[in-house]
Each structure stands twice: as structure tokens, then as C-alpha cells.
Enzyme design. Sequence first.
Site, short mmCIF file in Angstrom:
data_model
loop_
_atom_site.label_atom_id
_atom_site.label_comp_id
_atom_site.label_asym_id
_atom_site.label_seq_id
_atom_site.Cartn_x
_atom_site.Cartn_y
_atom_site.Cartn_z
N HIS A 122 -2.48 -33.80 16.53
CA HIS A 122 -1.11 -34.57 16.84
C HIS A 122 -0.30 -33.61 17.62
O HIS A 122 1.12 -33.83 17.55
CB HIS A 122 -0.65 -35.28 15.64
CG HIS A 122 -1.47 -36.45 15.34
ND1 HIS A 122 -1.17 -37.77 15.78
CD2 HIS A 122 -2.65 -36.64 14.58
CE1 HIS A 122 -2.31 -38.60 15.39
NE2 HIS A 122 -3.26 -37.91 14.78
N GLU A 136 -3.99 -7.50 14.98
CA GLU A 136 -3.64 -6.01 14.71
C GLU A 136 -4.77 -5.00 14.68
O GLU A 136 -4.62 -3.76 14.99
CB GLU A 136 -3.07 -6.09 13.15
CG GLU A 136 -2.31 -4.86 12.78
CD GLU A 136 -1.43 -5.01 11.58
OE1 GLU A 136 -0.29 -5.18 11.55
OE2 GLU A 136 -1.92 -4.93 10.48
N LYS A 156 9.74 -0.89 14.20
CA LYS A 156 10.17 -0.55 12.89
C LYS A 156 11.10 0.61 12.97
O LYS A 156 12.13 0.51 12.40
CB LYS A 156 9.04 -0.01 11.81
CG LYS A 156 8.07 -1.11 11.58
CD LYS A 156 7.20 -0.53 10.47
CE LYS A 156 5.82 -1.41 10.32
NZ LYS A 156 4.99 -0.38 9.40
N GLU A 160 10.52 -4.42 4.52
CA GLU A 160 10.74 -6.05 3.94
C GLU A 160 10.47 -5.98 2.88
O GLU A 160 11.11 -6.28 1.81
CB GLU A 160 9.80 -6.92 4.84
CG GLU A 160 10.18 -6.83 6.39
CD GLU A 160 9.50 -5.78 7.49
OE1 GLU A 160 8.98 -4.80 6.75
OE2 GLU A 160 9.43 -5.86 8.34
N GLY A 214 -4.49 -2.47 5.36
CA GLY A 214 -3.76 -3.48 4.63
C GLY A 214 -4.38 -4.81 4.87
O GLY A 214 -4.42 -5.75 4.16
N ARG A 215 -4.96 -5.13 6.16
CA ARG A 215 -5.47 -6.57 6.51
C ARG A 215 -6.67 -6.93 5.80
O ARG A 215 -7.03 -7.89 6.06
CB ARG A 215 -5.35 -6.77 7.98
CG ARG A 215 -5.93 -5.66 9.27
CD ARG A 215 -5.54 -5.62 10.34
NE ARG A 215 -5.97 -4.67 11.06
CZ ARG A 215 -5.20 -3.36 11.22
NH1 ARG A 215 -4.40 -3.24 10.65
NH2 ARG A 215 -6.00 -2.38 11.91
N LYS A 253 0.76 -1.14 0.16
CA LYS A 253 -0.10 0.07 0.02
C LYS A 253 0.78 1.29 -0.08
O LYS A 253 0.66 2.12 -0.87
CB LYS A 253 -1.01 0.00 1.18
CG LYS A 253 -1.69 1.07 1.33
CD LYS A 253 -2.75 0.74 2.65
CE LYS A 253 -3.73 2.16 2.78
NZ LYS A 253 -4.50 1.71 3.84
O1 F6P Z 1 2.60 -4.54 9.81
C1 F6P Z 1 2.01 -3.10 9.68
C2 F6P Z 1 1.42 -2.99 8.41
O2 F6P Z 1 1.29 -1.62 8.23
C3 F6P Z 1 0.19 -3.85 8.07
O3 F6P Z 1 -0.80 -3.31 8.59
C4 F6P Z 1 0.41 -3.78 6.61
O4 F6P Z 1 -0.54 -4.89 6.16
C5 F6P Z 1 1.82 -4.43 6.19
O5 F6P Z 1 2.44 -3.32 7.15
C6 F6P Z 1 2.47 -4.05 4.94
O6 F6P Z 1 2.17 -2.78 4.56
P1 F6P Z 1 2.33 -2.13 3.09
O7 F6P Z 1 1.37 -2.59 2.46
O8 F6P Z 1 2.15 -0.57 3.12
O9 F6P Z 1 3.65 -2.51 2.55
#
Ligand code: F6P
Length: 553
Positions: free
Chosen positions: A387, A356, A515, A216, A270-271, A210
Site C-alpha cells: 500500500h 556498511e 562524526k 549517541e 558491530g553489525r 563496543k
Molecule cells: O556507525 C558506525 C559504527 O561504528 C558501527 O559500525 C557500529 O555498529 C556503531 O557505530 C556503534 O559502535 P559502538 O558499538 O562502538 O558504540
Amino acid sequence: MKFSARYPTDLPAWVALKAHYRNEMRGKSLAQLFAYDKARAERLRVESGDLLFDYSKNFINTKTVQLLLKLAREAKVSEVRDAMFAGEAINTTENRSVLHVALRAKMSDQVALLTPGVSEVWQVLDQMEQFVNGVHEGKIVGYSERKFTDVVNIGIGGSDLGVVMATRALHHHRKAGINVHCVSNVDGTQLADLTKILNPATTLFVVCSKTFTTLETMTNAREARRWLVAKRGEEAVASHFAAASTNHKAMDEFGINRDYRFAFWDWVGGRFSLWSAAGISIALAIGMDNYRQLLAGARNMDFHFRTAAPEENMPMLLALLAIWYNNFFDGESMAILPYDNRLDRFPAFLQQLQMESNGKSVRKDGKPVKVKTGQLIWGEAGNNAQHSFYQLLHQGTRFIPADFILTVKSSGASQTQQDLSIANCLAQSEALMDGYSLDKVIADLVGQGMDKKLAAKLAPHKVHAGNSPSNMLVLKELTPFTLGQLTALYEHKVFVKGVIYGINSFDQNGVELGKRLAGPIASAILGSTTDDASDGSTNSSTGALLDLIRTWR
Ligand code: F6P
């Protein structure tokens, strides 16, 4: 609308529920509840399309349900729900609408059409369709004109978990000739393992972010780009990278082809984003028709949530039961137990969705919540879990309500094997409820020829206390449509709980601090500084660990 500023504990229904728990429900046995009410199993269930929700194995009677529904009324759940669908900025800390429901609506549903971006939803879906079909038909190809065989979704959190969950769940609906992989973690191992086996000429990367700034994702995306450029040259980037994001400037800088960009909007959390362009890798995996079915299933649940009477409203009931256990029975956690291996990442998806969203300790007005909010969500595909941790569910010392998720028709394997899975699921929910009493254990052991004294000595180790509540969600079949229904059901569950607690379920400030601290620590590890104070870690524990890490790496 003005959001209720009352603490849930001040609501008359909350007070009444406390008394009801103390005077009538504490120590009740589920078996007794069934014994008193013969019609319970038929009565305490709701059906919507090919999804059935059986909530009979819970510590509830007619009065409990009435009080829980009263609590929802007093907390104005329906009013806030309507405000969400109308596009009001119910995400108050970010001053945003919350409109994932608009992503799966039809234009004729008139969901918040005037909110900027909403009228573009169907345009983006058409754009996705053209792209997805183009890839499947071999009209959109790689740099050397070869058809794509592999898609690598690069994203994390909500830009990964929905894709992982849905592509695994719908593997039996996948398009032939295309494999979708997911890369999320920053350590780089997922990508390194993939680049060893993938052919750059036939690999399409989808950067799903987003913000297009997430550490990452951008680290992995840059590494993927470097790999591609080393193999095929800079020119290949335009045909091998697509992206779903709201950040056009960053996509420009990365070199994402303007025709391969898919937009979404700040009102998509995001979620909650798998229904948006962030779901393009799902569409690439299962085809656009199936993806539209996924949206249709979610829309069906949206309709149910908006129109079903509260006492027949699945998300409402699912949420209220969770509150009943979280806040009155002190149930710290909930287990999610799907009896279809294709749903093996559904618990992980729900972990982010629920924890979250509702892992908050202040209310919308910034005041402390005073009650326990988000529960610990965990789980695993059914028989594997049996199991592993079921020992603790059956004989441990904790109170852990569970959601069983069962598919009746096999998801593309043998029905006979699925029947075994069904039998195990029903057996486990029965065992959790009925248990295995001391008398029965002794009688069984003696019946098997064991000496009475030895039987009495061994029996306590074999007793199952039982009396553990559970929900049962039954899907006729795991299809894109039913997966859409199921996923939206849990989204709305999260929403209802958040409204009752008075928290904002749609921000995630709790992920920011870690972060921020990681930046300077990374510089310290990578050697741009060796001074603990300047690496940002005034914490001597971090400093000592850094010393060791610098020596060992
Ligand atoms: O973990 C925090 C967060 O902001 C989530 O809510 C989101 O889904 C994820 O990081 C990834 O964010 P982006 O889509 O901006 O890379």
C-alpha cells in the site's frame, strides 16, 4: 593467506558472464525461462532445515549458474571463507580476524580456538546466562530490591539494530514480565519518552557499545544515568546499569558494576555483534534458552555455508545473484519484503549489514574497485509496502530485484490471517514476474462491459510490465532458530560479495568523517564559539545555516 589481487573484471568468468548477458540473457523473459524448463521451480531451490530458498524467478539458466559459480571459484571465495573460519586477519585495514562465526560455534567445532578471546566465548555466554536468569527470576534486582520490569538497551548501529530487529521478530517468544526498549538516536526523544513512563526502581539500562565512546550512545547513557541519580541517588547506578563493551576503562569511569559487564572482542564487528554480549538485551527479552537457539540457527547456517556444495550453497547463490543484477543488469537497488510483520525491522538491519559492509570504493590493496559494489538496500513489511511503494515496483521505470521473506506458520496470531499474508506474498511475486499485458487488460475491461474504444484508451495505465526477478525465502515458522539461520545467511551473502569485489567488508571508515565534523559544529551551536572558522566549518553553506539555527533555537 594471500588475497587475490585480481580485479573481478579480469577474471575469465566475469568476461564470460558479460558475453552471456549480452548474447543470451538481455531481454529474456522469465515466463519464457519457465516455459522452456518445466522442472525449473523444483530444480532452482535449496533447503536447509526449516528454511527454503527458491531462486527460480531469476534471469538465469544452467549456464548462468555455472558461470556465476566459476566466478566464485576464480575469486577464491571458499579459500577466503576458510581463512575467516581459521581466524586469519581478513579484516586487513584493521589487521583483525573476523570471527562472529566463533560466537555461535560449539567448542568442538574448533573455530579459531587459538585466536585470543575465542576460548572465552562460552564463559561469557555462561556469565550472560547467570545474569539473564537472575533478572528473570528476580534474584538480580534494582536498588530498592524490586524486580526489573523494563530493560532499556542504549546503543546505535550494530549495537542497536540487531537488538531491535531480533526482539521485534521474536516478540512471541518473549519472557513474561519484562519489556525491552531501545534507545539509539542522539536527539534524546526516545529516552525522554521512556523516562516519562518508566519506573526508575524497576528499570535496568544496558549500555551496549563496543567502543564505549560513541557519541549517541554515551550521550543517552549519561542522560539515563542523570535521570536515575536524580530519582534514586548515585548508589543506584551500580544495580541499574549493565554494559556490553570491549572498553573496561570507560566502563570503570561510568561506574558500571564489574559483575554486570559482558565482554566481547575486537574481532566482532558491530553489525555482526548480536551473537555476542551485545545481544544481552535480546537474551533478556526472550530468555537464554531462546537466545541459544538463535545462535544454534546461525551455527546451522555456518555449517551449511562451509560444507554445502557451491551449487546448493544458499549464501553463495544469494550473493552471486545479487552480483549478477548489480554488475551485469545495472540493478542499483534491492528490495527486502518480509511477509511477517514481526520482521518489519529486518530490512533496516540488512541495510546496515550490507551497505556498511560493502559500500566501499577501494579494494583491499587500496586501488579503486572499478565495478559497482554495495547495492541500495531498502524495504518494508509486505502488505504495508504493497500500500506504499509497490506501485513503483509494478509500473515504475526501474529494475528492482526483490527478496520476499515468507513465514508459513503464524508468528503467534491467527493462522487465517497469516494465510492471507502468504497469499499476498505469492500473488505479488507472481505479478512481478508475469505482469499484466495490454491484450489481457483490454480483454478484461471489455469482458466487464466497457466500450472497446474506452478500454483501449485506459489499458496502458493498467499494464504491468512484469518480468521483475525475485527470490523467495520461506521459513516454516519464525523461531529463534530460523531467525538465526536467516540472519547468518545474509551475513555470509555480504561476505561472498565482498570477496568477489576484492574489498574489505569489515571496516567502516566512511562513517568517521561526518562524526569528526559534528564535534566543532556542536560547540558552535551550543555557543562555546560563534566564529565559523573556529567551529571547523570553512563551508559557507554550513556557516549560513548555523546563523539561522542560532537565531531559531
Ligand atoms: O556507525 C558506525 C559504527 O561504528 C558501527 O559500525 C557500529 O555498529 C556503531 O557505530 C556503534 O559502535 P559502538 O558499538 O562502538 O558504540
